[in-house]
Design a protein around this motif. Structure first.
Motif, PDB file in Angstrom:
ATOM      1  N   UNK A  91      21.351   4.269  -3.469  1.00  0.00           N
ATOM      2  CA  UNK A  91      21.711   4.729  -2.129  1.00  0.00           C
ATOM      3  C   UNK A  91      22.550   3.683  -1.398  1.00  0.00           C
ATOM      4  N   UNK A  92      22.218   2.418  -1.588  1.00  0.00           N
ATOM      5  CA  UNK A  92      22.989   1.352  -0.955  1.00  0.00           C
ATOM      6  C   UNK A  92      24.428   1.333  -1.479  1.00  0.00           C
ATOM      7  N   UNK A  93      24.611   1.497  -2.787  1.00  0.00           N
ATOM      8  CA  UNK A  93      25.959   1.507  -3.349  1.00  0.00           C
ATOM      9  C   UNK A  93      26.749   2.722  -2.876  1.00  0.00           C
ATOM     10  N   UNK A 122      32.491   2.334  -7.094  1.00  0.00           N
ATOM     11  CA  UNK A 122      31.217   1.992  -6.450  1.00  0.00           C
ATOM     12  C   UNK A 122      30.416   3.262  -6.159  1.00  0.00           C
ATOM     13  N   UNK A 123      31.095   4.314  -5.683  1.00  0.00           N
ATOM     14  CA  UNK A 123      30.416   5.588  -5.430  1.00  0.00           C
ATOM     15  C   UNK A 123      29.842   6.176  -6.710  1.00  0.00           C
ATOM     16  N   UNK A 124      30.602   6.129  -7.787  1.00  0.00           N
ATOM     17  CA  UNK A 124      30.143   6.693  -9.058  1.00  0.00           C
ATOM     18  C   UNK A 124      28.941   5.933  -9.615  1.00  0.00           C
ATOM     19  N   UNK A 125      29.036   4.624  -9.598  1.00  0.00           N
ATOM     20  CA  UNK A 125      27.923   3.809 -10.100  1.00  0.00           C
ATOM     21  C   UNK A 125      26.696   3.999  -9.217  1.00  0.00           C
ATOM     22  N   UNK A 126      26.901   4.030  -7.901  1.00  0.00           N
ATOM     23  CA  UNK A 126      25.776   4.247  -6.989  1.00  0.00           C
ATOM     24  C   UNK A 126      25.122   5.599  -7.194  1.00  0.00           C
ATOM     25  N   UNK A 127      25.939   6.635  -7.402  1.00  0.00           N
ATOM     26  CA  UNK A 127      25.382   7.960  -7.678  1.00  0.00           C
ATOM     27  C   UNK A 127      24.584   8.000  -8.974  1.00  0.00           C
ATOM     28  N   UNK A 181      31.483   3.936   3.193  1.00  0.00           N
ATOM     29  CA  UNK A 181      31.967   3.185   4.356  1.00  0.00           C
ATOM     30  C   UNK A 181      33.305   2.517   4.050  1.00  0.00           C
ATOM     31  N   UNK A 182      33.508   2.148   2.791  1.00  0.00           N
ATOM     32  CA  UNK A 182      34.706   1.449   2.388  1.00  0.00           C
ATOM     33  C   UNK A 182      35.953   2.331   2.524  1.00  0.00           C
ATOM     34  N   UNK A 183      35.832   3.621   2.263  1.00  0.00           N
ATOM     35  CA  UNK A 183      36.985   4.525   2.286  1.00  0.00           C
ATOM     36  C   UNK A 183      37.623   4.599   3.680  1.00  0.00           C
ATOM     37  N   UNK A 199      13.041   1.325  -6.500  1.00  0.00           N
ATOM     38  CA  UNK A 199      14.040   0.248  -6.509  1.00  0.00           C
ATOM     39  C   UNK A 199      15.407   0.807  -6.898  1.00  0.00           C
ATOM     40  N   UNK A 200      15.453   1.640  -7.946  1.00  0.00           N
ATOM     41  CA  UNK A 200      16.716   2.256  -8.341  1.00  0.00           C
ATOM     42  C   UNK A 200      17.208   3.237  -7.278  1.00  0.00           C
TER      43      UNK A 200
END
Length: 137
Positions: free
Chosen positions: A101-103, A56-61, A109-111, A95-96
């Motif tokens: 940033x949301x991802x 999720x972090x990688x895709x969000x970045x 937060x998940x970690x 939008x991107x």
């Protein structure tokens, strides 16, 4: 109605009762529930534990960087580019940016949530071992 229920209580069983098998759904549900599998699972390596937040972090970045590229493209493009293309970039860039940033925030937060659950699991196993030590004598 009361007469029939008293008769059933005294040991009479209806013919339908003989055909029914005893239900084992409660024990099946407890065995297959997520909480049971979490507490009894074998230890896993770090990648198995943290692979979802890392993805999720990688895709969000990546999405965030793509949004930065599109947004900066609208700032540096010449006025010769078609107005429709520039307007589309102006709408898609933020939008991107916000989606990326949301991802990233969700992954970050998940970690700590996973770390807290791991600590709780370790405490649970420690308390279970102490309990079995004292009560199984």
């Amino acid at each position: 109605m009361e007469i029939q229920s008293k008769g059933m209580e005294e040991g009479e069983k209806s013919p339908e009762h003989k055909d029914l098998l005893p239900s084992q759904t409660a024990s099946t549900l407890c065995i297959s529930s997520r909480s049971e599998s979490v507490w009894n699972a074998v230890p896993r390596n770090k990648w198995d534990i943290y692979h979802k937040p890392i993805i999720i972090l990688s895709v969000g970045g990546a999405v965030f960087l793509f949004g930065v590229a599109i947004t900066s493209l609208t700032c540096f493009t010449a006025s010769r580019v078609a107005n429709i293309t520039k307007e589309a970039f102006k709408l898609c860039g933020p939008a991107f940016l916000s989606l990326g940033l949301m991802l990233v925030v969700c992954g970050l937060v998940w970690i700590p949530i996973i770390r807290k659950k791991l600590r709780q699991r370790q405490k649970y196993h420690f308390l279970q071992s102490i309990k079995s030590f004292f009560f199984n004598r």
